[in-house]
Write an enzyme that holds these catalytic residues in place. Sequence first.
Site, short mmCIF file in Angstrom:
data_model
loop_
_atom_site.label_atom_id
_atom_site.label_comp_id
_atom_site.label_asym_id
_atom_site.label_seq_id
_atom_site.Cartn_x
_atom_site.Cartn_y
_atom_site.Cartn_z
N HIS A 155 0.83 -1.20 0.00
CA HIS A 155 0.00 0.00 0.00
C HIS A 155 0.87 1.25 0.00
O HIS A 155 2.06 1.19 0.29
CB HIS A 155 -0.90 0.01 1.24
CG HIS A 155 -0.12 0.12 2.53
ND1 HIS A 155 0.54 -0.94 3.09
CD2 HIS A 155 0.14 1.18 3.32
CE1 HIS A 155 1.17 -0.55 4.20
NE2 HIS A 155 0.95 0.75 4.35
N HIS B 291 4.66 0.26 -0.15
CA HIS B 291 5.46 -0.53 0.80
C HIS B 291 4.65 -1.64 1.44
O HIS B 291 3.42 -1.65 1.38
CB HIS B 291 6.10 0.37 1.87
CG HIS B 291 5.11 1.15 2.69
ND1 HIS B 291 4.54 2.33 2.25
CD2 HIS B 291 4.59 0.93 3.92
CE1 HIS B 291 3.73 2.80 3.17
NE2 HIS B 291 3.73 1.97 4.20
N ARG C 281 5.36 6.32 13.56
CA ARG C 281 5.37 6.99 12.25
C ARG C 281 4.91 8.44 12.37
O ARG C 281 3.96 8.73 13.10
CB ARG C 281 4.43 6.24 11.29
CG ARG C 281 4.59 6.65 9.85
CD ARG C 281 3.63 5.90 8.95
NE ARG C 281 2.35 6.60 8.86
CZ ARG C 281 1.23 6.06 8.37
NH1 ARG C 281 1.22 4.81 7.96
NH2 ARG C 281 0.12 6.76 8.32
#
Length: 401
Positions: free
Chosen positions: A185, A334, A349
């Site tokens: 995705h 990724h 993240r």
Amino acid sequence: MAPVATHENSEPTQAERIEALKNEAQVFNPFYSPSIGDDGDDKYEFAQFKPSFPKLSWEPLKEIEVIDRGLAADPTKKSLFSAAQKVRHLTPAIGTELLGIDLRQLSNAQKDELALLVAERGVVFFRDQELDIHGQLDLARHWGPLHKHATTPIPRNGLEEVHVVYNDSSRRPDPASFSKLELWHTDVSYEIQPPSTTSLKVITGPDVGGDTSWSSGYALYSSFSPGFQKYLEGLSAVHSAVAQADGARAAGLHVRREPIETIHPVVRVHPVTGWKSIYVNPGFTRRIVGLPKAESDAILSLLFHQISENPDFQVRFKWEKNSIAFWDNRIVTHSATFDFWPATRHALRATPHGEKPTSVADYEKQTGKVAKDRQLEIWRQQGLDVSTDGAGPTKARGYND
Ligand SMILES: O=C(O)CCC(=O)C(=O)O
Ligand SMILES: [Fe+2]
């Protein structure tokens, strides 16, 4: 472009999807049911960053102006490269590791150059970074306003802009519950302004396993014949948050912002490099607009399989504690691996918004420049003959024509 509100009749309704997902929700699906396993160890040194799902409700996102910091960067990236002990390209198409840099010390010029390097190389890695989550968020904010995810966990300490990736021994991944293809995705591509220079730092990880792979959308574009490239440039596709939200709800989790569906060009141009990249992904892209379903399915299937299967476009990274990756979500896809149970893997993240994806036609109209094929531009710069005769690509592309 405006979000689209409806599904095609042939697709299952939201209620049917939820029903189908209810059984699945009991098992681990890292993509649709975000991480909810927790071994209960509150003495763990990063317990404040364990996943939480507070009952917050956010308004739909509005359009915001984002000017890419890479546009201000010195194209030679002198400040960044002169600070590095080594610049190591990991494959020709994608991935670079910089050694000897402390990300806490970056000047604004170096931050701009890092954004440019990530735009060119797709993903850039650093190891042994002491940069904490506040520093990571500040760095991301330099590149754009921060995205808040509607479904994935935030840390217990309440930092709403942080997306937590967490798995421990309490839950064993069940490979029967998700497909490896749909794990590929680009983050939240259903948003009106999907992310740009995104970073993920591993704060606890297994000795071996838990690698992440990235696949270059530039290289995927470059791999096709000129006629097919042109065809793709005229298309746009629907990206949907619905399945992700349904999955979260089916797992009993609160969704903080209602899911949307948005149409984006199938080929987008990076605003700084001017290179063309395929912008669809197995995780969120549902169909190509205005095509017969069979044609849309066939095209998307080809693109998805090339993204996930063609090693020429990919780099795979072996994380260590305190490794950090920066990827440009506009031009790479990724996928994580889930081979490390029962070890704990924990990562944080930070996700800046990028611009609204720009089609080739719009880019050329707005800038007066010609959008480029990355691979052809690089080969031309090396003085190689990459002319095409209109009937097919030259030997330099490696085709059997
Ligand atoms: O866990 C990983 O390596 C990647 C997870 C992921 O897709 C993300 O955080 O965007
Ligand atoms: Fe992701």
